[in-house]
Design a protein around this motif. Structure first.
Motif, PDB file in Angstrom:
ATOM      1  N   SER A 185       0.804  -1.230   0.000  1.00  0.00           N
ATOM      2  CA  SER A 185       0.000   0.000   0.000  1.00  0.00           C
ATOM      3  C   SER A 185       0.834   1.276   0.000  1.00  0.00           C
ATOM      4  O   SER A 185       0.312   2.352   0.282  1.00  0.00           O
ATOM      5  N   LEU A 186       2.124   1.154  -0.299  1.00  0.00           N
ATOM      6  CA  LEU A 186       2.942   2.376  -0.379  1.00  0.00           C
ATOM      7  C   LEU A 186       2.560   3.168  -1.625  1.00  0.00           C
ATOM      8  O   LEU A 186       2.335   2.574  -2.686  1.00  0.00           O
ATOM      9  N   ARG A 187       2.497   4.481  -1.499  1.00  0.00           N
ATOM     10  CA  ARG A 187       2.142   5.300  -2.659  1.00  0.00           C
ATOM     11  C   ARG A 187       3.364   5.882  -3.357  1.00  0.00           C
ATOM     12  O   ARG A 187       3.336   6.205  -4.527  1.00  0.00           O
ATOM     13  N   PHE A 188       4.440   6.050  -2.596  1.00  0.00           N
ATOM     14  CA  PHE A 188       5.686   6.490  -3.225  1.00  0.00           C
ATOM     15  C   PHE A 188       6.890   6.048  -2.404  1.00  0.00           C
ATOM     16  O   PHE A 188       6.769   5.690  -1.235  1.00  0.00           O
ATOM     17  N   ILE A 189       8.027   6.054  -3.064  1.00  0.00           N
ATOM     18  CA  ILE A 189       9.288   5.703  -2.411  1.00  0.00           C
ATOM     19  C   ILE A 189      10.278   6.813  -2.756  1.00  0.00           C
ATOM     20  O   ILE A 189      10.367   7.247  -3.911  1.00  0.00           O
ATOM     21  N   GLN A 190      10.986   7.265  -1.751  1.00  0.00           N
ATOM     22  CA  GLN A 190      12.001   8.298  -1.964  1.00  0.00           C
ATOM     23  C   GLN A 190      13.321   7.594  -2.269  1.00  0.00           C
ATOM     24  O   GLN A 190      13.794   6.804  -1.457  1.00  0.00           O
ATOM     25  N   TYR A 191      13.843   7.844  -3.446  1.00  0.00           N
ATOM     26  CA  TYR A 191      14.987   7.049  -3.895  1.00  0.00           C
ATOM     27  C   TYR A 191      15.834   7.886  -4.841  1.00  0.00           C
ATOM     28  O   TYR A 191      15.280   8.594  -5.693  1.00  0.00           O
ATOM     29  N   LEU A 192      17.121   7.868  -4.649  1.00  0.00           N
ATOM     30  CA  LEU A 192      18.058   8.694  -5.432  1.00  0.00           C
ATOM     31  C   LEU A 192      17.592  10.162  -5.441  1.00  0.00           C
ATOM     32  O   LEU A 192      17.561  10.821  -6.495  1.00  0.00           O
ATOM     33  N   ASN A 193      17.207  10.641  -4.250  1.00  0.00           N
ATOM     34  CA  ASN A 193      16.730  12.034  -4.101  1.00  0.00           C
ATOM     35  C   ASN A 193      15.495  12.365  -4.926  1.00  0.00           C
ATOM     36  O   ASN A 193      15.188  13.524  -5.171  1.00  0.00           O
ATOM     37  N   LYS A 194      14.811  11.305  -5.401  1.00  0.00           N
ATOM     38  CA  LYS A 194      13.587  11.553  -6.182  1.00  0.00           C
ATOM     39  C   LYS A 194      12.416  10.869  -5.485  1.00  0.00           C
ATOM     40  O   LYS A 194      12.593   9.835  -4.844  1.00  0.00           O
ATOM     41  N   LYS A 195      11.245  11.444  -5.663  1.00  0.00           N
ATOM     42  CA  LYS A 195      10.052  10.792  -5.122  1.00  0.00           C
ATOM     43  C   LYS A 195       9.456   9.982  -6.271  1.00  0.00           C
ATOM     44  O   LYS A 195       9.020  10.552  -7.268  1.00  0.00           O
ATOM     45  N   ILE A 196       9.496   8.638  -6.136  1.00  0.00           N
ATOM     46  CA  ILE A 196       8.949   7.800  -7.212  1.00  0.00           C
ATOM     47  C   ILE A 196       7.527   7.381  -6.807  1.00  0.00           C
ATOM     48  O   ILE A 196       7.353   6.706  -5.787  1.00  0.00           O
ATOM     49  N   PHE A 197       6.558   7.741  -7.611  1.00  0.00           N
ATOM     50  CA  PHE A 197       5.182   7.365  -7.297  1.00  0.00           C
ATOM     51  C   PHE A 197       4.920   5.928  -7.747  1.00  0.00           C
ATOM     52  O   PHE A 197       5.316   5.541  -8.846  1.00  0.00           O
ATOM     53  N   ILE A 198       4.313   5.173  -6.865  1.00  0.00           N
ATOM     54  CA  ILE A 198       4.003   3.771  -7.198  1.00  0.00           C
ATOM     55  C   ILE A 198       2.499   3.529  -6.937  1.00  0.00           C
ATOM     56  O   ILE A 198       2.129   2.832  -6.004  1.00  0.00           O
ATOM     57  N   PRO A 199       1.655   4.126  -7.767  1.00  0.00           N
ATOM     58  CA  PRO A 199       0.213   4.045  -7.519  1.00  0.00           C
ATOM     59  C   PRO A 199      -0.333   2.621  -7.583  1.00  0.00           C
ATOM     60  O   PRO A 199       0.293   1.742  -8.184  1.00  0.00           O
ATOM     61  N   PHE A 200      -1.480   2.430  -6.979  1.00  0.00           N
ATOM     62  CA  PHE A 200      -2.163   1.121  -7.016  1.00  0.00           C
ATOM     63  C   PHE A 200      -3.661   1.375  -6.993  1.00  0.00           C
ATOM     64  O   PHE A 200      -4.098   2.502  -6.725  1.00  0.00           O
ATOM     65  N   LYS A 201      -4.420   0.333  -7.263  1.00  0.00           N
ATOM     66  CA  LYS A 201      -5.877   0.433  -7.157  1.00  0.00           C
ATOM     67  C   LYS A 201      -6.315  -0.483  -6.017  1.00  0.00           C
ATOM     68  O   LYS A 201      -5.945  -1.670  -6.016  1.00  0.00           O
ATOM     69  N   LYS A 202      -7.061   0.074  -5.078  1.00  0.00           N
ATOM     70  CA  LYS A 202      -7.522  -0.757  -3.963  1.00  0.00           C
ATOM     71  C   LYS A 202      -8.728  -1.574  -4.433  1.00  0.00           C
ATOM     72  O   LYS A 202      -9.752  -0.998  -4.802  1.00  0.00           O
ATOM     73  N   TYR A 210      -3.841  -3.559  -5.778  1.00  0.00           N
ATOM     74  CA  TYR A 210      -3.574  -4.081  -7.128  1.00  0.00           C
ATOM     75  C   TYR A 210      -2.773  -3.103  -7.985  1.00  0.00           C
ATOM     76  O   TYR A 210      -3.055  -1.909  -8.025  1.00  0.00           O
ATOM     77  N   ARG A 211      -1.773  -3.639  -8.670  1.00  0.00           N
ATOM     78  CA  ARG A 211      -1.024  -2.835  -9.654  1.00  0.00           C
ATOM     79  C   ARG A 211      -1.104  -3.538 -11.002  1.00  0.00           C
ATOM     80  O   ARG A 211      -0.917  -4.760 -11.076  1.00  0.00           O
ATOM     81  N   ASN A 212      -1.356  -2.761 -12.039  1.00  0.00           N
ATOM     82  CA  ASN A 212      -1.383  -3.372 -13.374  1.00  0.00           C
ATOM     83  C   ASN A 212       0.039  -3.531 -13.906  1.00  0.00           C
ATOM     84  O   ASN A 212       1.007  -3.150 -13.238  1.00  0.00           O
ATOM     85  N   ILE A 226       3.462  -2.231 -12.274  1.00  0.00           N
ATOM     86  CA  ILE A 226       4.434  -3.197 -11.741  1.00  0.00           C
ATOM     87  C   ILE A 226       5.816  -2.918 -12.331  1.00  0.00           C
ATOM     88  O   ILE A 226       6.820  -2.916 -11.614  1.00  0.00           O
ATOM     89  N   GLU A 227       5.876  -2.652 -13.627  1.00  0.00           N
ATOM     90  CA  GLU A 227       7.167  -2.334 -14.264  1.00  0.00           C
ATOM     91  C   GLU A 227       7.781  -1.111 -13.601  1.00  0.00           C
ATOM     92  O   GLU A 227       8.977  -1.051 -13.325  1.00  0.00           O
TER      93      GLU A 227
END
Ligand SMILES: Cc1cc2nc3c(=O)[nH]c(=O)nc-3n(C[C@H](O)[C@H](O)[C@H](O)COP(=O)(O)OP(=O)(O)OC[C@H]3O[C@@H](n4cnc5c(N)ncnc54)[C@H](O)[C@@H]3O)c2cc1C
Length: 291
Positions: free
Chosen positions: A156-173, A255-257, A261-262
């Motif tokens: 259920s994470l919506r984003f990850i902070q990585y290499l000084n960037k905020k990477i959004f990892i959306p999902f559908k509940k 759920y992630r499509n 996922i990629e």
């Protein structure tokens, strides 16, 4: 991914593959599992009429000839984690054109206690909201420091902070609904598992436990708002006088499509590991069964 030692490792969730990672990694590292809900993820086990059973329809099946060849290895691997394996001669009908033979039935009821009793594994009931990769460590929820974190696909994470960037990892509940019946008769004779076998359900499974039959099924979208009495009354295979127990359970899937996922998988770094959890057979083959 598994070749690490003396690290402080965080694991998100308790689906079987994440627990296997926890157990294997705990041999050389300190491991903490973060689970915000019940143990098991989409493979939850619970006591039903004193029988320890899966609440949802769960099968482990190869999807092609290449993975099918690994079945015996996979079975032996699972047995080493206290999973009981037996061959199943009853009917298995999936929508896939591939027809694996033989089909096995897996019982995870002893797997969970076996992993959870491991003294080197800590379990914390914490919802992980933030993961931030820093130079020397990973910071979880802005305060917990770990050397590495292992994250499954359906988190259920919506984003990850990585290499000084905020990477959004959306999902559908997605909330799926699953019915469970305990009966003295098998309901559908000679059936073990079937997809799209009935308009009410898009997956059905029947397992025998002691002298009782446990029927589990995922309720089709069109019938999700119905209550259990509707199914008891209208499911033509069921003799309502034979039902000893019935319940509808819900499951929240993040759920992630394919594209999402990629996107999530592209995060893989030395400290943040994304585990492919899409199908248990494939996950175990990928990470644990060498060719
Ligand atoms: C109902 C259902 C049945 C399935 N049946 C099969 C099957 O029979 N065979 C098969 O191969 N695949 C099956 N799948 C596919 C399934 O997605 C995988 O087998 C596998 O369980 C997915 O693992 P996962 O850890 O990504 O997600 P899940 O199994 O959903 O587990 C995620 C766990 O992590 C916890 N969690 C999530 N985010 C956080 C967070 N931020 N902080 C703390 N805890 C968190 C959740 O509470 C949950 O317990 C099924 C999926 C569903 C939804």
């Amino acid at each position: 991914m598994l070749n690490v030692k003396e690290k402080k490792i965080a694991i998100v969730g308790t689906s079987p593959i994440m627990l296997i990672f926890a157990k294997v990694l705990s041999k050389k590292n300190s491991v903490t599992i973060f689970e915000k809900k019940k143990i098991g993820g989409a493979w939850i086990y619970d006591k039903v009429m004193n029988l320890n059973t899966n609440l949802f329809t769960n099968v482990i099946v190869p999807t092609n000839k290449i993975t099918e060849k690994k079945t015996i290895k996979l079975n032996n691997f699972l047995k080493s984690f206290n999973v009981k394996v037996k061959s199943n001669k009853k009917s298995y009908r999936s929508v896939s054109p591939f027809r694996p033979r033989p089909i096995y039935q897996y019982d995870f009821s002893s797997f969970y206690p076996e992993i959870l009793k491991e003294k080197k594994i800590n379990i914390k009931k914490i919802n992980i909201k933030y993961v931030n990769e820093r130079k020397q460590y990973v910071l979880i929820n802005k305060k917990l420091k770990f050397d590495m974190i292992f994250i499954p696909l359906y988190n259920s994470l919506r984003f990850i902070q990585y290499l000084n960037k905020k990477i959004f990892i959306p999902f559908k509940k997605i909330i799926s609904k699953h019915i469970i019946f305990v009966t003295k008769k098998p309901i559908i004779k000679d059936l073990y598992y079937c997809e799209q076998g009935h308009e009410f359900f898009d997956r059905m499974q029947i397992k025998k436990n002691k002298k009782l039959y446990i029927f589990t099924a995922r309720i089709a979208k069109k019938f999700k708002s119905q209550n259990k009495l509707f199914f008891i009354k209208n499911f033509s295979f069921l003799d309502s006088n034979e039902v000893y127990y019935s319940k509808i359970n819900s499951y929240i899937n993040y759920y992630r499509n394919k594209k999402q996922i990629e996107n999530l998988k592209s995060i893989n770094s030395k400290k943040i590991k994304i585990v492919n959890t899409a199908q248990l057979f494939i996950s175990i083959s990928t990470y644990f069964l060498k060719d």
